[in-house]
Each structure stands twice: as C-alpha cells, then as structure tokens.
Write a protein that holds these residues in place. Sequence first.
Motif, mmCIF file in Angstrom:
data_model
loop_
_atom_site.group_PDB
_atom_site.id
_atom_site.type_symbol
_atom_site.label_atom_id
_atom_site.label_comp_id
_atom_site.label_asym_id
_atom_site.label_seq_id
_atom_site.Cartn_x
_atom_site.Cartn_y
_atom_site.Cartn_z
ATOM 1 N N LYS A 36 0.838 -1.211 0.000
ATOM 2 C CA LYS A 36 0.000 0.000 0.000
ATOM 3 C C LYS A 36 0.866 1.252 0.000
ATOM 4 N N SER A 37 1.947 1.210 0.773
ATOM 5 C CA SER A 37 2.860 2.349 0.801
ATOM 6 C C SER A 37 3.473 2.585 -0.572
ATOM 7 N N LYS A 38 3.810 1.515 -1.291
ATOM 8 C CA LYS A 38 4.386 1.645 -2.634
ATOM 9 C C LYS A 38 3.341 2.141 -3.627
ATOM 10 N N TRP A 39 2.099 1.704 -3.469
ATOM 11 C CA TRP A 39 1.022 2.192 -4.340
ATOM 12 C C TRP A 39 0.837 3.705 -4.191
ATOM 13 N N ASN A 40 0.976 4.194 -2.937
ATOM 14 C CA ASN A 40 0.814 5.627 -2.704
ATOM 15 C C ASN A 40 1.868 6.429 -3.461
ATOM 16 N N LYS A 41 3.061 5.826 -3.626
ATOM 17 C CA LYS A 41 4.140 6.519 -4.321
ATOM 18 C C LYS A 41 4.111 6.264 -5.821
ATOM 19 N N PRO A 75 1.416 4.674 -8.560
ATOM 20 C CA PRO A 75 0.118 4.063 -8.873
ATOM 21 C C PRO A 75 0.225 2.843 -9.789
#
Length: 362
Positions: free
Chosen positions: A321-326, A328
């Motif tokens: 989720k943290s990587k998705w925030n950075k 997409p």
Amino acid sequence: MATLSTTDVSGALNPELFRFTGGSGTYPNPLYRYIHSFIPSNLLELFSWCEFIYNNSPQLATSIRRFSEYPVTEIVFPHEDSHVRKYKQYCYDIDLKQLLIGCGIDFHIYGNAFISPYYPFLRIIQCTSCQKKYNIEHVKFTVKGKTDFYLECPECKNLKIAKILDKKIRNPKKLKWIRWNPKDIEIEYNEISGEYKYHMRIPPAVESGVKQGNLHMIKTTPMEVIDAIKKGKRFTFSSESIYHMRAHTPSGFVRGWGFPILTQALYEILHIAVLKRANEAIAWEHIVPKMVLSPSPSGASADPLKHINMSRWRNELETAKSKWNKDPNYMMFTPFPLNVQQLGGNGRSLLVSAEIESAERR
C-alpha cells in the motif's frame, strides 16, 4: 404557558420565559420542544448566544451588516453658515458613519447599543507634601496597594503619596465616542417613574492593568474608573454621559432592556444546528468507505490461514500500500486471492441536506 417577567440589575430572566415544559393533562404540552432545554435563562447568556450566531451564520451576519449600513448615508451639510460647516470635518475626524454602523450592528445583535463621549484629559499629579503640581508625563511615579499613587517629587527629593487631578481637554477634535459592551452594563430601572440608572462592570483587562501598574492603562483611564477599581465597585454613569438605544419590546417583557431581535429566530437556528450536527456525524463516519482486506481460500484444502504467517502477510500488504501511494502503477503479487470488502460509503443517502435547506427557507 410560560409567564414573562422583568430583569433585575444583573439581567436575569424568568427561567420560564422560553420554557414550555411538561403538561399536566393526558397529552404532553404541544408547545414543548426538546430544543427549549438549551435556551439561555438570562440576558448575559442570551447576548453570548447572539454573538455566536452572528459569527457562525454567514446569512444572518450579512443581513445584519446590510441593515446596519443601509440607513446611514454620507455626511450632508446643506447649511451655508461657515460656523456650522466647520463641524463637517469633525464628523469625518471621528469617522461618524462607521460609528453609527457599529451602533446599528450592536442594536441588531444585542437589541441594545450603549454609547458615551470620552473627553481626553490632562492628568496632573500633585505632591501632598509641598502641593506642587506636575504633568504626569514629565515625572516618575509608582502605583502601590489599591491604586495609590506615589510621586518622586522633584521639589521634596523623595517619594511622597500623591493626589491625582484630571483636567478635561475641551477640544472637539480629540473627543472620542465609545461603544460599550452590553455584557458589561447593568441597568436599574424604576417601572413607576421610568427612570434609568446605568452601571458598568469594569472590564477585566482594564482592572488588572490598573492594579498591576500598567502605565498606559493608568495614564488613559479616567480617575472615576480608577476610584471604582480601588473600591471594588461598579462604575456608575451620570444620566447625561450615556445614550442607550434599545429595541422596542412588549411592556410585559424585559423592562429597561431591549430584547435581542435574533431571539425570534433562535428556535429555528437551533433546529438547523441539530440537523447540521447530524450531517457532520454522517460525514465523519459514512461518506468515505472503509476497506477490509482478508485472505480468500482457493479450495477446501488450500486455506491460507493454515499455511502462511498472517503477521507477515499483513506487513506485506502495508508495504504494498505504501508503494502504491508513491507509484500508482506498482504491481503486487500474492500466492492466493484476496477478499476486498467495503464498509460504509452510504452517507449520501443518509444526509439531511434537504431538511436543512427547507429549514433555512423558513
């Protein structure tokens, strides 16, 4: 039905003035509403409520400002006499138009407006030993005890108790007009003679400033007010030194005071406040849906709960989720399907916006 009564000096109202409680018959009192239990029971509280309404209702605040500004025209002096026309500049010097608009705002919010002339003065300090007098701006002095003045007398060469003398400066250009806070005013009203007597509770900032020896407060506060502070009493206005503009009310209402015009809309304002509070609670809890993720078994013998470390699985999801925030476009891989459930998100159907709009139209 509630009975109406007058106020005493402190501005206390009959607690039944706004309350329609109970009902001794078979049916409850049809005039009773739950909101009645929140209505203030004295004028000081009512004034504070009206201030809050003014500061938190854009529609009412705009209306009050418009009503206060509309009857105040530009200054017009049709008289040709130069002796009369010289006062036109004085009206501009004291910003008379804004003063009248301010009185109008007080009138519409509190139902009362109090205004007094403030004559500047030259403060003279007199040594009680040698009787010499000095401009207080040109000598050293201290304030001790309950606002007692002590002068470092240039003549006596030591510290002496002093006497204060105020000389009014009769210069129209320096005359000021003061709008008093209605919450600081107390009224004694004789219902038989119709005579008024006005008192003022000394504002805390002024009282503490004088007692603490604040030079600005001491030099600019009239001696009558300082004496009232020294004695721990209210300041009493002379009948000619204060003008009271008040809203007309029925004779059985709060005599001696004007009644805030906003009170007539208080029930509706509180009703709208209840609806808006409900909308706020719905917005907090139900507008944004909450997502719940859980591992999904792919078969009877492939239960993820039996074969993986759930703590590690949760950490992997939080990292993803943290990587998705950075990013997409980030892609996560998982060895088994995921269940995604949505909680809430139905706030739009719960909002009472239509009820608020209907109440605001009334």
